[in-house]
Design a protein around this motif. Structure first.
Motif, PDB file in Angstrom:
ATOM      1  N   GLN A 227     -10.060  32.873   4.980  1.00 15.82           N
ATOM      2  CA  GLN A 227      -9.780  34.008   5.372  1.00 15.82           C
ATOM      3  C   GLN A 227      -9.333  35.129   4.425  1.00 15.82           C
ATOM      4  O   GLN A 227      -9.545  36.191   4.337  1.00 15.82           O
ATOM      5  CB  GLN A 227      -8.661  34.070   6.637  1.00 15.82           C
ATOM      6  CG  GLN A 227      -9.475  33.328   7.625  1.00 15.82           C
ATOM      7  CD  GLN A 227      -8.366  33.323   8.727  1.00 15.82           C
ATOM      8  OE1 GLN A 227      -6.955  33.806   8.648  1.00 15.82           O
ATOM      9  NE2 GLN A 227      -8.660  32.614   9.843  1.00 15.82           N
ATOM     10  N   GLN A 228      -8.817  34.460   3.179  1.00 13.31           N
ATOM     11  CA  GLN A 228      -8.248  35.323   2.164  1.00 13.31           C
ATOM     12  C   GLN A 228      -9.449  35.786   1.088  1.00 13.31           C
ATOM     13  O   GLN A 228      -9.194  36.518   0.415  1.00 13.31           O
ATOM     14  CB  GLN A 228      -6.987  34.663   1.418  1.00 13.31           C
ATOM     15  CG  GLN A 228      -5.894  34.567   2.494  1.00 13.31           C
ATOM     16  CD  GLN A 228      -4.592  34.253   1.772  1.00 13.31           C
ATOM     17  OE1 GLN A 228      -4.303  34.476   0.547  1.00 13.31           O
ATOM     18  NE2 GLN A 228      -3.526  33.598   2.423  1.00 13.31           N
ATOM     19  N   ALA A 229     -10.507  34.700   0.987  1.00 13.08           N
ATOM     20  CA  ALA A 229     -11.651  35.384   0.204  1.00 13.08           C
ATOM     21  C   ALA A 229     -11.233  35.421  -1.282  1.00 13.08           C
ATOM     22  O   ALA A 229     -11.759  36.618  -1.761  1.00 13.08           O
ATOM     23  CB  ALA A 229     -12.321  36.468   0.804  1.00 13.08           C
ATOM     24  N   VAL A 230     -10.641  34.827  -1.792  1.00 11.23           N
ATOM     25  CA  VAL A 230      -9.903  34.917  -3.120  1.00 11.23           C
ATOM     26  C   VAL A 230      -9.999  33.335  -3.888  1.00 11.23           C
ATOM     27  O   VAL A 230      -9.969  32.407  -3.159  1.00 11.23           O
ATOM     28  CB  VAL A 230      -8.527  35.613  -3.262  1.00 11.23           C
ATOM     29  CG1 VAL A 230      -8.879  37.095  -2.908  1.00 11.23           C
ATOM     30  CG2 VAL A 230      -7.496  34.838  -2.702  1.00 11.23           C
TER      31      VAL A 230
ATOM     32  N   ALA B 246       9.584  27.611   7.506  1.00 14.32           N
ATOM     33  CA  ALA B 246       8.728  28.512   8.436  1.00 14.32           C
ATOM     34  C   ALA B 246       7.747  27.609   9.039  1.00 14.32           C
ATOM     35  O   ALA B 246       7.212  26.708   8.253  1.00 14.32           O
ATOM     36  CB  ALA B 246       8.519  29.513   7.808  1.00 14.32           C
ATOM     37  N   VAL B 247       7.171  27.838  10.206  1.00 14.91           N
ATOM     38  CA  VAL B 247       6.051  26.970  10.684  1.00 14.91           C
ATOM     39  C   VAL B 247       4.994  27.709  10.979  1.00 14.91           C
ATOM     40  O   VAL B 247       3.988  27.293  11.358  1.00 14.91           O
ATOM     41  CB  VAL B 247       6.671  26.220  12.000  1.00 14.91           C
ATOM     42  CG1 VAL B 247       7.737  25.136  11.599  1.00 14.91           C
ATOM     43  CG2 VAL B 247       7.012  27.118  13.105  1.00 14.91           C
ATOM     44  N   GLU B 248       5.036  29.278  11.283  1.00 15.29           N
ATOM     45  CA  GLU B 248       4.032  30.091  11.445  1.00 15.29           C
ATOM     46  C   GLU B 248       3.092  30.226  10.175  1.00 15.29           C
ATOM     47  O   GLU B 248       3.748  30.375   9.030  1.00 15.29           O
ATOM     48  CB  GLU B 248       4.654  31.485  11.926  1.00 15.29           C
ATOM     49  CG  GLU B 248       5.469  31.206  13.339  1.00 15.29           C
ATOM     50  CD  GLU B 248       4.738  30.967  14.516  1.00 15.29           C
ATOM     51  OE1 GLU B 248       3.454  31.124  14.422  1.00 15.29           O
ATOM     52  OE2 GLU B 248       5.308  30.467  15.226  1.00 15.29           O
ATOM     53  N   LEU B 249       1.911  30.033  10.477  1.00 15.46           N
ATOM     54  CA  LEU B 249       0.966  30.316   9.038  1.00 15.46           C
ATOM     55  C   LEU B 249       1.073  31.639   8.790  1.00 15.46           C
ATOM     56  O   LEU B 249       0.497  31.886   7.693  1.00 15.46           O
ATOM     57  CB  LEU B 249      -0.442  29.972   9.881  1.00 15.46           C
ATOM     58  CG  LEU B 249      -0.881  28.620  10.038  1.00 15.46           C
ATOM     59  CD1 LEU B 249      -2.427  28.264  10.367  1.00 15.46           C
ATOM     60  CD2 LEU B 249      -0.493  27.703   8.731  1.00 15.46           C
ATOM     61  N   GLY B 250       1.378  32.669   9.555  1.00 13.65           N
ATOM     62  CA  GLY B 250       1.708  34.083   8.980  1.00 13.65           C
ATOM     63  C   GLY B 250       2.560  34.380   8.117  1.00 13.65           C
ATOM     64  O   GLY B 250       2.750  35.469   7.412  1.00 13.65           O
TER      65      GLY B 250
ATOM     66  N   LEU C 246      -2.041  40.306   3.169  1.00 13.20           N
ATOM     67  CA  LEU C 246      -2.220  40.237   4.839  1.00 13.20           C
ATOM     68  C   LEU C 246      -1.024  40.774   5.588  1.00 13.20           C
ATOM     69  O   LEU C 246      -1.353  41.370   6.695  1.00 13.20           O
ATOM     70  CB  LEU C 246      -2.462  38.683   5.090  1.00 13.20           C
ATOM     71  CG  LEU C 246      -3.932  38.071   4.788  1.00 13.20           C
ATOM     72  CD1 LEU C 246      -4.064  36.614   5.407  1.00 13.20           C
ATOM     73  CD2 LEU C 246      -5.160  38.799   5.185  1.00 13.20           C
ATOM     74  N   SER C 247       0.027  40.338   5.216  1.00 13.70           N
ATOM     75  CA  SER C 247       1.028  41.223   6.078  1.00 13.70           C
ATOM     76  C   SER C 247       1.403  42.252   5.705  1.00 13.70           C
ATOM     77  O   SER C 247       1.517  43.303   6.371  1.00 13.70           O
ATOM     78  CB  SER C 247       2.517  40.310   5.179  1.00 13.70           C
ATOM     79  OG  SER C 247       2.558  39.140   5.800  1.00 13.70           O
TER      80      SER C 247
ATOM     81  N   PHE D 118      -2.400  33.350  -1.093  1.00 12.65           N
ATOM     82  CA  PHE D 118      -0.753  33.406  -0.590  1.00 12.65           C
ATOM     83  C   PHE D 118      -0.625  32.213   0.478  1.00 12.65           C
ATOM     84  O   PHE D 118      -0.792  32.638   1.698  1.00 12.65           O
ATOM     85  CB  PHE D 118      -0.390  34.718  -0.087  1.00 12.65           C
ATOM     86  CG  PHE D 118      -0.570  35.867  -1.107  1.00 12.65           C
ATOM     87  CD1 PHE D 118       0.709  36.343  -1.532  1.00 12.65           C
ATOM     88  CD2 PHE D 118      -1.569  36.378  -1.947  1.00 12.65           C
ATOM     89  CE1 PHE D 118       0.825  37.231  -2.694  1.00 12.65           C
ATOM     90  CE2 PHE D 118      -1.524  37.381  -2.979  1.00 12.65           C
ATOM     91  CZ  PHE D 118      -0.259  37.574  -3.147  1.00 12.65           C
ATOM     92  N   PRO D 119      -0.213  30.995   0.412  1.00 17.45           N
ATOM     93  CA  PRO D 119      -0.102  29.913   1.258  1.00 17.45           C
ATOM     94  C   PRO D 119       0.872  30.125   2.025  1.00 17.45           C
ATOM     95  O   PRO D 119       2.039  30.967   1.969  1.00 17.45           O
ATOM     96  CB  PRO D 119       0.013  28.883   0.292  1.00 17.45           C
ATOM     97  CG  PRO D 119      -0.215  29.110  -1.019  1.00 17.45           C
ATOM     98  CD  PRO D 119       0.213  30.592  -1.355  1.00 17.45           C
ATOM     99  N   PRO D 120       0.785  29.705   3.385  1.00 16.55           N
ATOM    100  CA  PRO D 120       1.892  29.825   4.365  1.00 16.55           C
ATOM    101  C   PRO D 120       3.231  29.058   3.928  1.00 16.55           C
ATOM    102  O   PRO D 120       2.919  27.992   3.064  1.00 16.55           O
ATOM    103  CB  PRO D 120       1.346  29.081   5.597  1.00 16.55           C
ATOM    104  CG  PRO D 120      -0.031  29.047   5.404  1.00 16.55           C
ATOM    105  CD  PRO D 120      -0.289  29.120   4.105  1.00 16.55           C
ATOM    106  N   ARG D 121       4.182  29.309   4.080  1.00 11.92           N
ATOM    107  CA  ARG D 121       5.683  28.696   3.608  1.00 11.92           C
ATOM    108  C   ARG D 121       5.593  27.398   3.970  1.00 11.92           C
ATOM    109  O   ARG D 121       6.193  26.473   3.060  1.00 11.92           O
ATOM    110  CB  ARG D 121       6.868  29.603   3.791  1.00 11.92           C
ATOM    111  CG  ARG D 121       6.632  30.968   3.441  1.00 11.92           C
ATOM    112  CD  ARG D 121       8.012  31.715   3.614  1.00 11.92           C
ATOM    113  NE  ARG D 121       7.681  33.097   3.638  1.00 11.92           N
ATOM    114  CZ  ARG D 121       8.449  34.148   3.964  1.00 11.92           C
ATOM    115  NH1 ARG D 121       9.678  33.612   4.898  1.00 11.92           N
ATOM    116  NH2 ARG D 121       8.179  35.237   3.842  1.00 11.92           N
TER     117      ARG D 121
END
Length: 447
Positions: free
Chosen positions: A74-77, A32-36, A307-308, A83-86
């Motif tokens: 952005q995840q502030a933890v 997967a290439v999308e950061l989301g 986030l999802s 939870f890194p992008p795949r």
């Protein structure tokens, strides 16, 4: 992971990895290439090193410090809870393989990437013989079926309903950008693939209605980081049946909530015992679990990254995303520029037709190799080199991964690991599960 483990062990050996993708270490999930599109587990749960649970956390710390993944703040933890992008996880896996290659080279060991698809496999007393999609023939001492998962959305099926031909790929953001942003999109399935599909639609700029259909209408819970809980299954080995397990688990969840503790804490203690409980269960008990418990198990255990989950919850709250308990019965031909599907809503006898501009197949993973229309699974089954696993989940094998042929005999040269062993261990897809299997199987092959 298996190649890395083999390269790290003393001795000289040659490892060939047959993989049609351009890179090793990514596979289906991490291409997967999308950061989301993030991992479903936080960094502390996703180490590829079975001897170091903090391996990914340590790698991420260095990666972020060097300027990689600037969006991580952005995840502030803490980094262990990210939870890194795949796609970034794929970089991590590739780097760990490269490090293992360097170590193996000191012993004269090598790994070679053969960019092709394996289409046939034969085994005799002396060797295994592999046929590739480009006609090349390979021979080796052992073959390992590390095929990973067959996503229903991308896997040709022998009993095809035509769904995939009419559906968009859940991860194809570019294709989704071609849709009218205000159009209605239909999604089959409400698990983690659906969550990915919703993320893809959001990133593609879609702002219209999303109608989600699954048999039970259950959404994945959001993954949180609960505190430790007593390992009640280690303390009570009398718990053996699904009914006993569910009763005791509910009791502990109620107790946790009464104490102000997240109910996910008792649930997470089960992780270490799933393989044992599933393996020792009878076929009748396994069927009871799959029929009555599985949908709730999947929604509670296979949880969504925060986030999802926030996106899905927001769209649901706005009324843009609606969840329906309904079974998919087939495509309706002649839908013009859009698509129409036939459904039977839960609790109703009659079917109905629902239409939209596009359809996404998010029905998860196809574990039944008899339904996977790929050359290698079909040839292995036809030759009797493998047989379906318990409840037709993956393939049958011994505890050490040696596959069982149609005659029930264990192979001395063909092994399996990961998702193909779903029927053996129930949970055989998570990175930590596969990492442990890789370490054990590497030691077995070297012996």
């Amino acid at each position: 992971m298996l190649a890395a483990q083999l390269l790290r062990l003393p001795g000289k050996r040659k490892v060939l990895v047959i993989e049609p993708r351009a890179e090793l270490g990514r596979g289906e999930a991490y291409s997967a290439v999308e950061l989301g599109h993030t991992l479903n587990g936080n960094a502390a749960r996703m180490s590829v090193d079975p001897d170091n649970a903090d391996d990914l956390t340590q790698w991420l710390t260095e990666y972020i410090a060097a300027g990689g993944w600037p969006q991580s703040h952005q995840q502030a933890v803490p980094i262990s809870e990210l939870f890194p992008p795949r796609g970034i996880f794929g970089l991590y896996a590739r780097q760990r393989l490269a490090e293992a290659q360097a170590k193996g080279a000191l012993n004269g060991s090598t790994v070679e990437h053969i960019q092709a698809e394996a289409v046939d496999l034969q085994s005799d007393a002396d060797a295994v013989h592999l046929t590739l999609s480009d006609g090349q023939q390979l021979q080796g001492a052992f073959a390992v079926l590390a095929t990973g998962m067959f996503p229903a959305a991308r896997t040709p099926q022998t009993q095809s309903s035509g769904l995939n031909a009419a559906a968009l790929d859940p991860w194809d953001v570019a294709a989704m950008r071609q849709l009218d942003p205000q159009s209605t999109v239909l999604i089959i399935g409400s698990g983690l693939t659906m969550v990915d599909a919703v993320v893809s639609l959001e990133q593609a700029g879609h702002r219209g209605p999303i109608e989600v259909f699954s048999r039970h209408g259950l959404l994945p819970h959001v993954r949180r980081q609960p505190p430790a809980w007593v390992d009640f299954l280690a303390d009570d080995l009398s718990i053996r049946t699904p009914r006993q397990l569910m009763r005791e688990l509910r009791r502990h969840c109620r107790q946790a909530m009464a104490e102000g503790i997240d109910w996910q804490a008792p649930l997470d203690t089960m992780r270490a015992h799933i393989g044992r409980l599933w393996h020792q269960a009878t076929d009748v008990q396994r069927r009871q679990f799959v029929r009555h418990v599985r949908p709730w198990w999947e929604s509670h255990h296979h949880r969504s990254p925060p986030l999802s989950a926030e996106l899905v919850a927001r769209l649901h709250g706005e009324g843009r995303l609606r969840i329906h308990a309904a079974s998919f019965k087939g495509l309706v031909p002649g839908s013009g520029n859009g698509v129409s599907i036939c459904l039977r809503r839960r609790g109703e006898a009659q079917t109905c037709v629902v239409s939209g501009a596009a359809l996404i197949n998010s029905s998860g993973i196809e574990y039944d190799w008899r339904r996977v229309a790929r050359p290698l699974p079909q040839q292995l089954l036809a030759r009797g080199l493998v047989q379906p696993g318990p409840l037709a989940l993956g393939i049958a094998a011994q505890v050490d991964g040696a596959v069982l042929g149609a005659d029930g005999q264990a192979s001395s040269r063909v092994f399996a690991m990961g998702p193909p062993l779903r029927g053996m261990w129930w949970e055989s897809t998570a990175v930590t599960d596969v990492a442990s299997q890789a370490k054990a199987l590497a030691a077995r092959l070297v012996q």
